[in-house]
Design an enzyme around this catalytic site. Structure first.
Site, PDB file in Angstrom:
ATOM      1  N   GLN A  84       0.823  -1.215   0.000  1.00 32.61           N
ATOM      2  CA  GLN A  84       0.000   0.000   0.000  1.00 32.61           C
ATOM      3  C   GLN A  84       0.851   1.256   0.000  1.00 32.61           C
ATOM      4  OE1 GLN A  84      -2.481  -0.326   3.457  1.00 32.61           O
ATOM      5  NE2 GLN A  84      -3.797  -1.877   2.551  1.00 32.61           N
ATOM      6  N   GLY A  85       1.863   1.260   0.874  1.00 34.97           N
ATOM      7  CA  GLY A  85       2.612   2.487   1.153  1.00 34.97           C
ATOM      8  C   GLY A  85       3.174   3.145  -0.089  1.00 34.97           C
ATOM      9  N   HIS A 126       4.284  -5.988  11.155  1.00 32.42           N
ATOM     10  CA  HIS A 126       3.651  -4.688  10.877  1.00 32.42           C
ATOM     11  C   HIS A 126       2.701  -4.411  12.036  1.00 32.42           C
ATOM     12  CE1 HIS A 126       1.549  -1.397   9.032  1.00 32.42           C
ATOM     13  NE2 HIS A 126       2.376  -1.438   8.003  1.00 32.42           N
ATOM     14  N   ARG A 177      13.690  -3.417   8.567  1.00 38.90           N
ATOM     15  CA  ARG A 177      13.573  -2.666   7.321  1.00 38.90           C
ATOM     16  C   ARG A 177      12.880  -1.318   7.526  1.00 38.90           C
ATOM     17  NH1 ARG A 177       9.255  -2.458   3.425  1.00 38.90           N
ATOM     18  NH2 ARG A 177       8.135  -3.553   5.041  1.00 38.90           N
TER      19      ARG A 177
END
Ligand code: SIN
Length: 542
Positions: A46-47, A243, A386
């Protein structure tokens, strides 16, 4: 059947397709993918793509942010190379037809999103469905290339390596050589031999090893498992990134609530709707590193005994929210949640594997003729954790680098003699009629990993995880010879293999760093542990 091709690419996300497009002028490219070509983690991203375009930004700042997130384990040369090549690859995507959001209509300036741990706005994006747009543009381009053939519903069983072939003396005895892969054609159950001087793994991640994940169903760690079995080194698998915010809803399987919401001011609220991030990181709060935010939520959930916390962006104008996050808005509305008016129930979920198959700065693995790029690879960019939106960037840059190296070595590799590769042997295996033998172990592994090898770990839980996994691995090995292979069985075998490797890597690291946190060694130990964790088949791990 035996197929011969020049380039065999396993996986059809951003890493695989961008490589296929580049290799197309050099020869026959075969892309194999285990479901439909669009069933990839790329499609779900999405990002966006982190890249330096802002007038207040610099490569130095992006490098510093990447390294801070990576918690001391990033390889500096790789970070510098990938970050500085970003803008070139964004322009390349635009030339392929991708339309990133602009600051306004007709503006030349890209709209830059904000995400956690980025000190500047630098996420180029297409609304909140960047990955889907990237996937479509790459697929459209691939479809127009006559030298690229895509095989859907083909599952990699194992890589074919030179030393597998009896009575054949290897061409370069010091280095194992990859000759292609055995692939299961799901529709017929046949296992075909695909031979190629160059094979590239672009199989994505392994989130399905955990009970809760943002990943698509295909993320069963196939590339990691086949590379490990072929003898390639695997690094840093203990660094699983969770996440912090996946939608918590009985009917939502793996829907991510993008970090970009927090970038635009969304607040995390505890089960009593009180903000709590101040307690865990008073400076960065909601924009702290994913490891910090995921652990904070885990603590809130354990302390309250509740099932979820909340993410609230309802203080921003409804028009802004609908325009900036159309996909999240619509999807949540479909589940009865109007994010412009109410907080979103969220939980953390396994999201990204920071480690992977060890490659050099050109995507080349330990095996001659075998490349890896994207999530399956470990280049050294991510270190222990990350930085958000660095993964699509890494995949683009590293597939390009792989292309440069392949272009150089392909003429010689193509001339090398190919040994007589035998067809896959069925050895009297019979149909596995009881699917429960697979589904049971599938569930056990994923639950075991979530409970014992999750966001917070301990030596005891890791030991128990290994003990519990061991009989499952034995059973799978036995079934491997007894039953005819199916997609589900191959995935289970790979999932179990990757679970074992994660447990081994986590057990080795006697400190807490980035995505690996253990209550028995809660501090970082730079003196002993500022290094990658390597697991390798031919150096059997204790
Ligand atoms: C997100 O949109 O939160 C995911 C982006 C990423 O994982 O890089």
């Amino acid at each position: 059947m035996q197929f011969k091709t020049d380039f065999l690419i396993i996986g059809s996300g951003i890493a695989g397709l961008s490589l296929a497009i580049k290799l197309a002028p050099l020869g026959r490219v075969t892309v194999v993918t285990k479901k439909a070509a669009s069933d990839t983690a790329t499609s779900l991203a999405q990002g966006g793509i982190a890249c330096v375009f802002g007038t207040d930004d610099s490569f130095d700042l992006h490098q510093q942010d990447t390294q801070r997130a990576g918690d001391g384990l990033c390889h500096e040369d790789i970070v510098e190379m990938i970050v500085s090549q970003g803008p070139y690859h964004i322009r390349e995507l635009e030339n392929l037809g991708l339309k990133f959001n602009r600051e306004s209509h007709n503006s030349d300036m890209l709209d830059l999103g904000q995400e956690g741990e980025h000190s500047r706005r630098r996420i180029v994006h297409v609304g909140d469905y960047t990955g889907r747009s990237v996937q479509k543009v790459l697929m459209d381009n691939v479809d127009s290339l006559p030298s690229v053939k895509v095989f859907e519903d083909y599952v990699a069983v194992d890589l074919i390596i030179e030393s597998m072939i009896k009575s054949y003396s290897p061409s370069s005895p010091k280095k194992e050589r990859c000759l292609g892969a055995y692939l299961l054609e799901v529709a017929t159950g046949d296992i075909h031999t695909f031979l190629a001087p160059i094979t590239a793994l672009a199989t994505g991640g392994s989130g399905k090893v955990y009970l809760y994940t943002s990943n698509p169903d295909v993320a069963t760690g196939d590339g990691l498992a086949v590379a490990y079995r072929a003898g390639a080194r695997i690094a840093n698998l203990e660094f699983v990134q969770f996440h912090p915010t996946c939608l918590y809803h009985p009917k939502a399987k793996n829907f991510l609530i993008s970090e970009a919401l927090r970038g635009e001011g969304a607040k995390l609220l505890d089960p009593l709707y009180r903000p709590f991030m101040e307690k865990y990181d008073s400076k960065q709060k909601e924009l702290a590193g994913r490891d910090i935010v995921a652990r904070a939520i885990d603590t809130e959930l354990k302390n309250s005994g509740k099932d979820c916390v909340y993410l609230d962006i309802s203080h921003r104008s409804a028009d802004f929210v609908r325009e900036r996050f159309p996909n999240i808005y619509e999807t949540c509305l479909g589940f009865g949640i109007d994010i412009t008016k109410e907080p979103i129930p969220v939980v953390p979920a396994a999201h990204y594997m920071c480690g992977g198959v060890v490659t050099d700065s050109y995507g080349e693995t330990d095996l001659e003729g075998l490349f890896a790029s994207g999530e399956v690879a470990c280049t050294g960019l991510h270190g222990a954790n990350r930085l958000a939106s660095n993964s699509l960037l890494e995949a683009l840059v590293m597939s390009h680098r792989a292309f440069l190296r392949i272009r150089e070595i392909f003429p010689d590799l193509k001339k090398k003699l190919f040994p007589p590769v035998p067809p896959w042997e069925i050895r009297g295996a019979v149909d596995l009629k009881e699917a429960v033998l697979i589904s049971h172990n599938w569930d056990v592994i994923r639950r075991l990993m979530w409970n014992y090898v999750g966001i917070v770990r301990s030596t005891k839980r890791l030991k128990l995880a290994r003990q519990n996994l061991s009989p499952i691995l034995e059973e799978i090995q036995q079934h491997y010879w007894e039953y005819i292979l199916t997609r589900d069985f191959i995935e289970l075998r790979n999932l179990a293999q990757v679970a074992e490797l994660i447990i081994i890597a986590a057990g080795k690291r006697k400190e807490s760093r980035g995505g690996h946190f253990t209550i028995d060694y809660p501090n970082k130990d730079d003196w002993n542990w500022r290094r990658d964790t390597i697991v390798e088949k031919f150096r059997k791990e204790k």
